[in-house]
Scaffold this motif. Structure first.
Motif, PDB file in Angstrom:
ATOM      1  N   VAL A   1    -101.434   3.462  -9.262  1.00 25.55           N
ATOM      2  CA  VAL A   1    -101.984   4.400 -10.244  1.00 25.55           C
ATOM      3  C   VAL A   1    -101.217   5.712 -10.133  1.00 25.55           C
ATOM      4  CG1 VAL A   1    -104.034   5.673 -10.995  1.00 25.55           C
ATOM      5  CG2 VAL A   1    -104.256   3.318 -10.122  1.00 25.55           C
ATOM      6  N   ILE A   2    -100.635   6.148 -11.255  1.00 21.68           N
ATOM      7  CA  ILE A   2     -99.859   7.384 -11.282  1.00 21.68           C
ATOM      8  C   ILE A   2    -100.491   8.324 -12.318  1.00 21.68           C
ATOM      9  CG2 ILE A   2     -97.592   8.436 -11.579  1.00 21.68           C
ATOM     10  CD1 ILE A   2     -96.328   5.757 -11.006  1.00 21.68           C
TER      11      ILE A   2
ATOM     12  N   GLY B   1     -97.937  -7.309  -8.725  1.00 21.65           N
ATOM     13  CA  GLY B   1     -98.382  -5.935  -8.871  1.00 21.65           C
ATOM     14  C   GLY B   1     -98.408  -5.467 -10.300  1.00 21.65           C
ATOM     15  N   GLU B   2     -98.907  -4.274 -10.463  1.00 24.60           N
ATOM     16  CA  GLU B   2     -98.953  -3.609 -11.761  1.00 24.60           C
ATOM     17  C   GLU B   2     -98.843  -2.113 -11.517  1.00 24.60           C
ATOM     18  OE1 GLU B   2    -102.751  -3.796 -13.755  1.00 24.60           O
ATOM     19  OE2 GLU B   2    -103.853  -3.863 -11.851  1.00 24.60           O
ATOM     20  N   ILE B   3     -98.316  -1.416 -12.511  1.00 26.87           N
ATOM     21  CA  ILE B   3     -98.199   0.038 -12.456  1.00 26.87           C
ATOM     22  C   ILE B   3     -98.928   0.597 -13.667  1.00 26.87           C
ATOM     23  CG2 ILE B   3     -96.626   2.013 -12.427  1.00 26.87           C
ATOM     24  CD1 ILE B   3     -94.445   0.050 -11.418  1.00 26.87           C
ATOM     25  N   LEU B   4     -99.821   1.543 -13.425  1.00 27.40           N
ATOM     26  CA  LEU B   4    -100.578   2.162 -14.516  1.00 27.40           C
ATOM     27  C   LEU B   4    -100.327   3.662 -14.506  1.00 27.40           C
ATOM     28  CD1 LEU B   4    -102.712   1.893 -16.808  1.00 27.40           C
ATOM     29  CD2 LEU B   4    -104.446   2.417 -15.070  1.00 27.40           C
TER      30      LEU B   4
ATOM     31  N   VAL C   1    -102.818   1.814  -4.899  1.00 28.89           N
ATOM     32  CA  VAL C   1    -101.903   2.845  -4.428  1.00 28.89           C
ATOM     33  C   VAL C   1    -101.961   4.029  -5.375  1.00 28.89           C
ATOM     34  CG1 VAL C   1     -99.495   3.427  -3.952  1.00 28.89           C
ATOM     35  CG2 VAL C   1    -100.355   1.145  -3.399  1.00 28.89           C
ATOM     36  N   PHE C   2    -102.009   5.226  -4.815  1.00 24.92           N
ATOM     37  CA  PHE C   2    -101.922   6.447  -5.616  1.00 24.92           C
ATOM     38  C   PHE C   2    -100.582   7.118  -5.344  1.00 24.92           C
ATOM     39  CE2 PHE C   2    -106.574   6.036  -5.066  1.00 24.92           C
ATOM     40  CZ  PHE C   2    -106.957   6.034  -6.399  1.00 24.92           C
ATOM     41  N   ILE C   3     -99.841   7.357  -6.410  1.00 20.87           N
ATOM     42  CA  ILE C   3     -98.569   8.061  -6.347  1.00 20.87           C
ATOM     43  C   ILE C   3     -98.644   9.240  -7.308  1.00 20.87           C
ATOM     44  CG2 ILE C   3     -96.074   7.933  -6.748  1.00 20.87           C
ATOM     45  CD1 ILE C   3     -96.831   6.199  -4.448  1.00 20.87           C
ATOM     46  N   ASP C   4     -98.209  10.415  -6.884  1.00 19.18           N
ATOM     47  CA  ASP C   4     -98.175  11.572  -7.781  1.00 19.18           C
ATOM     48  C   ASP C   4     -96.935  11.507  -8.666  1.00 19.18           C
ATOM     49  OD1 ASP C   4    -100.475  12.411  -6.606  1.00 19.18           O
ATOM     50  OD2 ASP C   4     -99.606  14.136  -5.569  1.00 19.18           O
TER      51      ASP C   4
END
Length: 328
Positions: free
Chosen positions: A21-22, A49-52, A103-106
């Motif tokens: 999650v971004i 995986g996935e990226i949101l 996962v949290f990414i800024d």
């Protein structure tokens, strides 16, 4: 031969391993680089995986960035969350994703290609509920050497050894972090919307998780780089950041008795570090002087804690500088 990659179809069966999650707010120039780094993670060779991307900008400034990304092995999705505040963005992101690990990414963080895989390994090998990586602050462009005196507080570096950091949760935050979804499942809202513009929403969540008996692990091999705007590398910005950190530390303490204790600690912290800053200044040790000034302002933040706290995101004039640069 590389291991098979699990594709987007795994979402339907709930078999996605990792959801990234971004959250982002009007920083398309940084978001693009952050996304490319997440797409390049070696984890995707063996894990589904996935990226949101969760866009907290009412004008949907991140949408063109996501649309322009090349198709890769891991799907990237876009979600608009116009309600102001990073709490809404993170909450919407978690509720929309399906991975068992979150996962949290800024949007200003560049992860090395093994970072997320290292977080997963740390979580699985220690059976912790959450894992936190190390990130190192870098200026967004070349800057005067004096500006580098102010970059330290933007990093998270807790040493070179993997270890339990449950008792050090005040140093963590959620950038470059990984959580088991099962540890978060009890809550309707993970991050308090009331703290979405002031900060401290991640500290409040970590406090609650620790009180429930969850453990946190720090994994130094999971490395990212936080890109810091030059407009934030100055004494005023450092003082404001440290003051806010002090406010959050007291708010996170619990009941009024604990808060009173931390306000007293803040008073002592201010006096000691103000004196040390003065001495370092007289000796010409500018970097050390700036460090102690920052610590003194952290003490003032504790001493003069109040509720509600002033906004730090969205209405922050330093953030507006970054927004203006992003729009140009």
């Amino acid at each position: 031969m590389s291991a098979p990659v699990r594709k987007a179809g795994d979402v339907a069966t709930g078999e996605y391993d990792v959801s990234v999650v971004i959250p982002t707010f009007r920083r398309p120039h940084l978001l693009r680089r952050s996304l490319e780094a997440v797409q390049a993670q070696s984890l995707w060779l063996t894990r589904g995986g996935e990226i949101l991307v969760v866009d907290n900008c009412p004008n949907r400034s991140a949408e063109p960035v996501v649309a322009a990304l090349p198709v890769g092995d891991v799907p990237v999705r876009y979600l608009a969350e116009p309600r102001p505040g990073i709490s809404h963005a993170r909450n919407s992101g978690v509720s929309t994703t399906k991975g068992g690990l979150i996962v949290f990414i800024d949007d200003d963080n560049l992860t090395v290609e093994t970072a997320i895989g290292d977080l997963v390994a740390a979580l699985e090998e220690t059976n912790a509920s959450a894992a936190f990586g190390r990130y190192i602050a870098l200026p967004e462009a070349a800057c005067p050497p004096n500006s580098l005196h102010f970059i330290g507080p933007y990093s998270r570096d807790l040493g070179a050894t993997r270890r339990d950091v449950t008792r050090e949760r005040a140093k963590l935050g959620t950038c470059l972090s990984l959580f088991r979804r099962s540890a978060l499942a009890k809550r309707e809202q993970l991050f308090d919307p009331a703290l979405g513009l002031t900060g401290g929403e991640d500290s409040a969540l970590l406090r609650e998780l620790a009180q429930e008996g969850h453990r946190f692990v720090y994994e130094p091999s999971a490395v990212g780089f936080e890109i810091v705007a030059l407009s934030r590398l100055n004494r005023a910005s450092l003082q404001r950041r440290r003051f806010r950190s002090g406010q959050i530390r007291v708010a996170d303490a619990g009941g009024m008795a604990q808060r009173a204790l931390w306000r007293g600690i803040g008073a002592v912290q201010f006096v000691l570090h103000a004196q040390m800053a003065a001495v370092a200044g007289l000796l010409g040790q500018r970097r050390r002087a700036e460090f102690h000034r920052g610590q003194a302002w952290g003490g003032l933040g504790k001493l003069f804690w109040r509720r509600p706290q002033p906004p730090f995101y969205g209405d922050d004039p330093l953030r507006k500088d970054v927004d203006a640069k992003a729009a140009s």
